[in-house]
Motif scaffolding. Sequence first.
Motif, PDB file in Angstrom:
ATOM      1  N   GLY A  22       0.972  -1.232  -0.059  1.00  0.00           N
ATOM      2  CA  GLY A  22      -0.040  -0.007  -0.068  1.00  0.00           C
ATOM      3  C   GLY A  22       0.733   1.255  -0.149  1.00  0.00           C
ATOM      4  O   GLY A  22       1.898   1.152  -0.540  1.00  0.00           O
ATOM      5  N   SER A  24       0.875   3.390   2.882  1.00  0.00           N
ATOM      6  CA  SER A  24       1.279   4.107   4.206  1.00  0.00           C
ATOM      7  C   SER A  24       1.889   3.012   5.328  1.00  0.00           C
ATOM      8  O   SER A  24       1.717   1.778   5.225  1.00  0.00           O
ATOM      9  CB  SER A  24      -0.447   3.967   4.667  1.00  0.00           C
ATOM     10  OG  SER A  24      -0.277   4.804   6.263  1.00  0.00           O
ATOM     11  N   TYR A  86       3.391  -1.728   8.875  1.00  0.00           N
ATOM     12  CA  TYR A  86       2.561  -1.397   7.747  1.00  0.00           C
ATOM     13  C   TYR A  86       1.231  -1.289   8.233  1.00  0.00           C
ATOM     14  O   TYR A  86       0.508  -2.128   8.651  1.00  0.00           O
ATOM     15  CB  TYR A  86       2.729  -2.565   6.738  1.00  0.00           C
ATOM     16  CG  TYR A  86       2.438  -2.276   5.347  1.00  0.00           C
ATOM     17  CD1 TYR A  86       3.038  -0.928   4.755  1.00  0.00           C
ATOM     18  CD2 TYR A  86       1.803  -2.992   4.302  1.00  0.00           C
ATOM     19  CE1 TYR A  86       2.813  -0.772   3.468  1.00  0.00           C
ATOM     20  CE2 TYR A  86       1.701  -2.872   2.885  1.00  0.00           C
ATOM     21  CZ  TYR A  86       2.446  -1.545   2.437  1.00  0.00           C
ATOM     22  OH  TYR A  86       2.252  -1.297   1.229  1.00  0.00           O
ATOM     23  N   ASP A  87       0.645   0.065   7.921  1.00  0.00           N
ATOM     24  CA  ASP A  87      -0.451   0.363   8.327  1.00  0.00           C
ATOM     25  C   ASP A  87      -1.837   0.231   7.085  1.00  0.00           C
ATOM     26  O   ASP A  87      -2.280   1.204   6.276  1.00  0.00           O
ATOM     27  CB  ASP A  87      -0.770   1.661   8.741  1.00  0.00           C
ATOM     28  CG  ASP A  87      -1.940   2.118   9.637  1.00  0.00           C
ATOM     29  OD1 ASP A  87      -2.903   1.264   9.501  1.00  0.00           O
ATOM     30  OD2 ASP A  87      -2.431   3.308   9.896  1.00  0.00           O
ATOM     31  N   ARG A  88      -1.957  -1.412   6.784  1.00  0.00           N
ATOM     32  CA  ARG A  88      -2.985  -1.383   5.811  1.00  0.00           C
ATOM     33  C   ARG A  88      -3.696  -2.528   5.909  1.00  0.00           C
ATOM     34  O   ARG A  88      -2.895  -3.912   6.190  1.00  0.00           O
ATOM     35  CB  ARG A  88      -2.394  -1.639   4.298  1.00  0.00           C
ATOM     36  CG  ARG A  88      -3.184  -1.759   3.226  1.00  0.00           C
ATOM     37  CD  ARG A  88      -2.454  -1.508   1.961  1.00  0.00           C
ATOM     38  NE  ARG A  88      -3.122  -2.369   0.693  1.00  0.00           N
ATOM     39  CZ  ARG A  88      -2.929  -2.188  -0.315  1.00  0.00           C
ATOM     40  NH1 ARG A  88      -1.907  -1.292  -0.838  1.00  0.00           N
ATOM     41  NH2 ARG A  88      -3.248  -3.098  -1.062  1.00  0.00           N
ATOM     42  N   ASP A  89      -5.159  -2.710   6.266  1.00  0.00           N
ATOM     43  CA  ASP A  89      -5.693  -3.905   6.709  1.00  0.00           C
ATOM     44  C   ASP A  89      -5.697  -5.002   5.769  1.00  0.00           C
ATOM     45  O   ASP A  89      -5.634  -6.152   6.042  1.00  0.00           O
ATOM     46  CB  ASP A  89      -7.236  -3.684   7.134  1.00  0.00           C
ATOM     47  CG  ASP A  89      -8.114  -2.830   6.098  1.00  0.00           C
ATOM     48  OD1 ASP A  89      -7.430  -3.023   5.101  1.00  0.00           O
ATOM     49  OD2 ASP A  89      -9.064  -2.966   6.237  1.00  0.00           O
ATOM     50  N   THR A  90      -5.724  -4.765   4.269  1.00  0.00           N
ATOM     51  CA  THR A  90      -5.596  -5.870   3.421  1.00  0.00           C
ATOM     52  C   THR A  90      -4.280  -6.397   3.471  1.00  0.00           C
ATOM     53  O   THR A  90      -4.187  -7.889   2.809  1.00  0.00           O
ATOM     54  CB  THR A  90      -5.738  -5.219   1.982  1.00  0.00           C
ATOM     55  OG1 THR A  90      -4.929  -4.101   1.879  1.00  0.00           O
ATOM     56  CG2 THR A  90      -7.293  -4.832   1.914  1.00  0.00           C
TER      57      THR A  90
END
Length: 204
Positions: A22, A24, A86-90
Motif C-alpha cells: 500500500g 502507508s 505497515y498500516d493497511r488492513d488488506t
Amino acid sequence: MKKRIMAITMAVMVVSSFSGCGNSETSLNSETTSEASITSEAATTADAAKDAESGNYVVNGSFEDADFTPWVVTNIDDVTEELDVYDRDTDAYEGVQSLHFYSGSSDVNFTAEQTISGLESGTYKFTGHIQGDDVGDENASVFFYVEVGGERQVIETSLDGYVAWNTAELSGIEVDGQDVVIGVSVTLAPGGWGTIDDITLVRE
C-alpha cells in the motif's frame, strides 16, 4: 552493519509501488550495532505479556500497538530497504497493521524476535503468519523459530503470493523455567516482499 530496531516513530512515508503493498507505513526508529547477534536487553515477563482474552504471551504479536520495544528486529548487513510496521488492513492477517519488508535493488535479509521469561512450566504452542512474494528465488529462506534453553526449533514456510497467507505452527513446546525466544527469519533476492502478522505463544 546490522540495524537494531527497537521503537516506533509515527511517520507517514511514500512506499515504492509493487504488488501487494500500500502507501502507508510507520517507520521504525533504529540503532546500529556491530554485534554479531542481538538479544533483548530485558526479556518480556510472562505476567506482563499475557493477553487476558487470547492467552497469548507474545507482546504486540499483532503489531497493532505503538510500543514496539519487546521486538528486536535485525536488518542483517543493512540490506533490507523497507522494514517497517505497515498500516493497511488488506495486508494484515488480523487487524490493520503488520510487519512489512521489501527490497528493490538489494536483498531482503532480517530477523525479528522476542524473548519471553517467567513462563509457568508446561506445554505451549507457537503460531505465526506470513504472506508475500519470493520473486522465484530458489535460495529463498523463510522460517519461524522457537528457542527454549538455547535449543532452536525451526518451522520452515514460504511466500506464495499476495494475501496467500501461510501459517506456521509448532505444538508441544516444553518449558520448565527457561526463557523462550520466538522469531522469524527472511532471506530473499531483490524484489522480494511481504508482511508478517498475528504471532502467538499460548499454553496448550
